[in-house]
Motif scaffolding. Structure first.
Motif, PDB file in Angstrom:
ATOM      1  N   ALA A  29      40.272  44.741  30.647  1.00  0.00           N
ATOM      2  CA  ALA A  29      41.075  44.048  31.860  1.00  0.00           C
ATOM      3  C   ALA A  29      41.460  42.554  31.679  1.00  0.00           C
ATOM      4  CB  ALA A  29      40.199  44.330  32.921  1.00  0.00           C
ATOM      5  N   LYS A  30      40.664  41.869  30.965  1.00  0.00           N
ATOM      6  CA  LYS A  30      40.870  40.519  30.694  1.00  0.00           C
ATOM      7  C   LYS A  30      42.081  40.176  29.849  1.00  0.00           C
ATOM      8  CE  LYS A  30      36.871  37.876  29.874  1.00  0.00           C
ATOM      9  NZ  LYS A  30      36.033  37.342  28.772  1.00  0.00           N
ATOM     10  N   ASP A  31      42.105  41.189  28.949  1.00  0.00           N
ATOM     11  CA  ASP A  31      43.537  41.125  27.889  1.00  0.00           C
ATOM     12  C   ASP A  31      44.667  41.251  28.822  1.00  0.00           C
ATOM     13  OD1 ASP A  31      41.773  40.600  25.794  1.00  0.00           O
ATOM     14  OD2 ASP A  31      42.007  42.602  25.023  1.00  0.00           O
ATOM     15  N   VAL A  32      44.403  42.452  29.562  1.00  0.00           N
ATOM     16  CA  VAL A  32      45.793  42.767  30.607  1.00  0.00           C
ATOM     17  C   VAL A  32      46.113  41.469  31.484  1.00  0.00           C
ATOM     18  CG1 VAL A  32      46.745  44.331  32.239  1.00  0.00           C
ATOM     19  CG2 VAL A  32      45.251  45.141  30.580  1.00  0.00           C
ATOM     20  N   GLY A  33      45.057  40.995  32.011  1.00  0.00           N
ATOM     21  CA  GLY A  33      45.266  39.593  32.797  1.00  0.00           C
ATOM     22  C   GLY A  33      46.097  38.472  32.176  1.00  0.00           C
ATOM     23  N   ASN A  34      45.477  38.222  30.839  1.00  0.00           N
ATOM     24  CA  ASN A  34      46.428  37.252  30.069  1.00  0.00           C
ATOM     25  C   ASN A  34      47.550  37.598  29.798  1.00  0.00           C
ATOM     26  OD1 ASN A  34      44.251  35.387  29.956  1.00  0.00           O
ATOM     27  ND2 ASN A  34      43.174  36.559  28.415  1.00  0.00           N
ATOM     28  N   TYR A  35      48.029  39.097  29.516  1.00  0.00           N
ATOM     29  CA  TYR A  35      49.082  39.588  29.315  1.00  0.00           C
ATOM     30  C   TYR A  35      50.137  39.157  30.713  1.00  0.00           C
ATOM     31  CZ  TYR A  35      53.365  42.705  28.115  1.00  0.00           C
ATOM     32  OH  TYR A  35      54.265  43.057  28.050  1.00  0.00           O
ATOM     33  N   LYS A  36      49.543  39.802  31.736  1.00  0.00           N
ATOM     34  CA  LYS A  36      50.169  39.547  33.107  1.00  0.00           C
ATOM     35  C   LYS A  36      50.367  38.003  33.530  1.00  0.00           C
ATOM     36  CE  LYS A  36      48.650  43.888  35.297  1.00  0.00           C
ATOM     37  NZ  LYS A  36      47.759  44.484  36.141  1.00  0.00           N
ATOM     38  N   LYS A  37      49.631  37.345  33.074  1.00  0.00           N
ATOM     39  CA  LYS A  37      49.583  35.724  33.471  1.00  0.00           C
ATOM     40  C   LYS A  37      51.181  35.122  32.740  1.00  0.00           C
ATOM     41  CE  LYS A  37      47.517  31.243  33.647  1.00  0.00           C
ATOM     42  NZ  LYS A  37      46.323  30.376  33.181  1.00  0.00           N
ATOM     43  N   ALA A  38      51.029  35.661  31.208  1.00  0.00           N
ATOM     44  CA  ALA A  38      52.010  35.068  30.400  1.00  0.00           C
ATOM     45  C   ALA A  38      53.368  35.633  30.869  1.00  0.00           C
ATOM     46  CB  ALA A  38      51.767  35.626  28.966  1.00  0.00           C
ATOM     47  N   ASN A  39      53.530  36.904  31.274  1.00  0.00           N
ATOM     48  CA  ASN A  39      54.549  37.605  31.565  1.00  0.00           C
ATOM     49  C   ASN A  39      54.886  37.480  33.224  1.00  0.00           C
ATOM     50  OD1 ASN A  39      55.526  38.546  28.959  1.00  0.00           O
ATOM     51  ND2 ASN A  39      53.480  39.175  28.881  1.00  0.00           N
ATOM     52  N   ASN A  40      54.039  36.923  33.899  1.00  0.00           N
ATOM     53  CA  ASN A  40      54.308  36.768  35.142  1.00  0.00           C
ATOM     54  C   ASN A  40      54.556  38.082  36.020  1.00  0.00           C
ATOM     55  OD1 ASN A  40      54.530  35.142  37.539  1.00  0.00           O
ATOM     56  ND2 ASN A  40      56.753  34.512  37.150  1.00  0.00           N
ATOM     57  N   ILE A  41      53.455  39.059  35.683  1.00  0.00           N
ATOM     58  CA  ILE A  41      53.505  40.348  36.128  1.00  0.00           C
ATOM     59  C   ILE A  41      52.535  40.309  37.504  1.00  0.00           C
ATOM     60  CG2 ILE A  41      53.265  42.969  35.756  1.00  0.00           C
ATOM     61  CD1 ILE A  41      54.001  42.157  32.808  1.00  0.00           C
ATOM     62  N   PRO A  42      52.785  41.073  38.731  1.00  0.00           N
ATOM     63  CA  PRO A  42      51.545  41.126  39.506  1.00  0.00           C
ATOM     64  C   PRO A  42      50.330  41.892  38.988  1.00  0.00           C
ATOM     65  CG  PRO A  42      53.735  42.191  40.130  1.00  0.00           C
ATOM     66  CD  PRO A  42      53.981  41.735  38.921  1.00  0.00           C
ATOM     67  N   ILE A  43      49.025  41.479  39.619  1.00  0.00           N
ATOM     68  CA  ILE A  43      47.880  42.162  39.084  1.00  0.00           C
ATOM     69  C   ILE A  43      47.867  43.381  39.333  1.00  0.00           C
ATOM     70  CG2 ILE A  43      45.455  41.945  39.369  1.00  0.00           C
ATOM     71  CD1 ILE A  43      46.333  39.502  38.124  1.00  0.00           C
ATOM     72  N   LEU A  44      47.983  43.781  40.844  1.00  0.00           N
ATOM     73  CA  LEU A  44      47.880  45.099  41.282  1.00  0.00           C
ATOM     74  C   LEU A  44      48.954  45.890  40.653  1.00  0.00           C
ATOM     75  CD1 LEU A  44      46.460  47.256  43.310  1.00  0.00           C
ATOM     76  CD2 LEU A  44      48.176  46.545  44.859  1.00  0.00           C
ATOM     77  N   ASN A  45      48.648  47.169  40.207  1.00  0.00           N
ATOM     78  CA  ASN A  45      49.756  48.139  39.781  1.00  0.00           C
ATOM     79  C   ASN A  45      49.123  49.274  40.419  1.00  0.00           C
ATOM     80  OD1 ASN A  45      51.258  49.937  38.513  1.00  0.00           O
ATOM     81  ND2 ASN A  45      51.516  48.876  36.565  1.00  0.00           N
ATOM     82  N   GLN A  46      49.595  49.726  41.552  1.00  0.00           N
ATOM     83  CA  GLN A  46      49.096  50.884  42.124  1.00  0.00           C
ATOM     84  C   GLN A  46      49.557  52.303  41.731  1.00  0.00           C
ATOM     85  OE1 GLN A  46      46.995  50.265  44.901  1.00  0.00           O
ATOM     86  NE2 GLN A  46      46.430  52.230  44.541  1.00  0.00           N
TER      87      GLN A  46
END
Ligand SMILES: O=C(O)C(=O)C[C@]1(C(=O)O)C=C[C@@H](O)C=C1
Length: 378
Positions: A29-46
């Motif tokens: 989840a941490k890795d996904v978080g860093n990926y989302k931060k770098a690519n400006n993707i919302p956290i929640l993916n329903q």
């Protein structure tokens, strides 16, 4: 039957594996978080969460629903971790950091309350702001408008009574205006049955008061078969009874109103319960968070996803914060959609609490932090 010690040993073995897997999942989840931060993707993916939940429902077999609950909590924790990484809720953090701890007050401070001299609202206002000259407003709505228009610095409002329950009109207005709550006061309320000086208890046939006061005194009113009439507040009832000159009329009001309008006391402690208490709050346009704040108020709507309220509550309880009040009100123009108002114990000086509020502020629709304040008892 298996031996208890033996079963527990197996549980310990499984837990050891579970905790390792949980840690591994959180690292992902941490890795996904860093990926989302770098690519400006919302956290929640329903969609992704629904896919996982559908899958565990099937694979969980007879424990399918329990497995869904477990996984929705795991994903809630995984999102919380990601919000930290991304630094969600910057505005919320700044709002809290820029709040001041001292509530400014002198005798020229403008404080609005509903009613007239002698009403419970007046008494509460004087307890909180001792030397002030309150601005009396006709309705609760007018108190909010006085704050909105800058005519008053603070407003004092009743929110709940220990016998009659919540003052729902005030909660509707809190949710509409979203001013900050900066203090609360629990005030014991004692009522008198009072009439014009010429009347006696045997003469009384009709009782006037505010609906909340009539509800708080319903035992004796019903036992005596009195007719009731609703007034704008308890002091208005006292004033109108005094002006009526009728000997078959009495008001249910407090001691200040008895004095203010020259009434005669026919009965004391008229309330159903001797511990009858009303909780008042102070609202303000500016946020003040005193050092010893112990109550957090917030509100939000819920996305249409199963178990959201439950998982939000879990996140508070995992930080040791207790839910002390929850109110749900229908949204204007949206039948069967709700806004929730909640009170928790806690102080936003705790970093984990601020992080949680920051995460929720980005995840929940219509989220507002309404304040973190001290609770006083008169
Ligand atoms: O897959 C992702 O995008 C993740 O961030 C992981 C994860 C999860 O814990 O499984 C967490 C949050 C998302 O809402 C969806 C799934």
């Amino acid at each position: 039957m298996r031996d208890l010690k033996e079963i527990r040993e197996e549980i310990n073995e499984i837990d050891e594996k579970l905790i390792e897997l949980f840690k591994r999942r959180m690292e992902c989840a941490k890795d996904v978080g860093n990926y989302k931060k770098a690519n400006n993707i919302p956290i929640l993916n329903q969609d992704r969460e629904n896919e996982i939940l559908d899958d565990v429902l099937v694979r969980g077999g007879e424990y399918g629903y329990a497995a869904q609950l477990l996984f929705s909590n795991i994903m809630e924790l995984s999102r919380a971790l990601q919000h930290n990484i991304v630094g969600s809720g910057k505005e919320m953090k700044e709002l809290i950091e820029n709040s001041s701890p001292n509530i400014p007050y002198n005798k020229n401070t403008k404080v609005a309350c509903q009613g007239i001299a002698g009403a419970n609202n007046h008494e509460a206002t004087l307890k909180i702001f001792p030397d002030c000259e309150p601005q009396f407003c006709k309705s609760f709505k007018d108190v909010f408008m006085a704050i909105e228009n800058g005519e008053a610095d603070y407003g004092v409002l009743p929110v709940e009574n220990s016998t009659a329950g919540s003052v729902s009109d005030v909660y509707d207005l809190i949710l509409k205006h979203r001013f900050y709550i900066i203090k609360s006061l629990d005030l014991p309320i004692h009522y008198y049955l009072a009439s014009i000086p010429q009347a006696n208890l045997e003469d009384i046939e009709e009782v006037w008061s505010h609906p909340q006061a009539l509800a708080q005194c319903s035992d004796k009113i019903t036992a005596n078969n009195y007719k009731t009439l609703q007034s704008a507040n308890t002091a208005v009832a006292a004033r109108d009874v005094a002006n009526s000159k009728r000997i078959n009329l009495a008001a249910v009001c407090n001691g200040s109103a008895v004095k203010e309008y020259g009434l005669k006391v026919l009965a004391e402690n008229y309330e159903n319960r001797s511990d009858n208490t009303t909780r008042f709050i102070v609202i303000s346009k500016k946020l003040y968070i005193p050092e010893n704040a112990e109550k957090i108020s917030l509100c939000f709507g819920l996305p249409h996803v199963t178990g959201t309220l439950y998982s939000v509550l879990c996140r508070f309880s995992s930080l040791g914060l207790n839910l002390t009040k929850i109110e749900s009100r229908t949204m204007a123009n949206k039948p069967f959609e709700y806004l929730f108002y909640l009170d928790f114990t806690g102080n936003v000086k705790n970093d984990e609490v601020t992080k949680l509020l920051c995460a929720l502020s980005t995840e929940l629709p219509e989220f507002s932090f309404l304040g973190n304040y001290e609770e006083d008892f008169a």
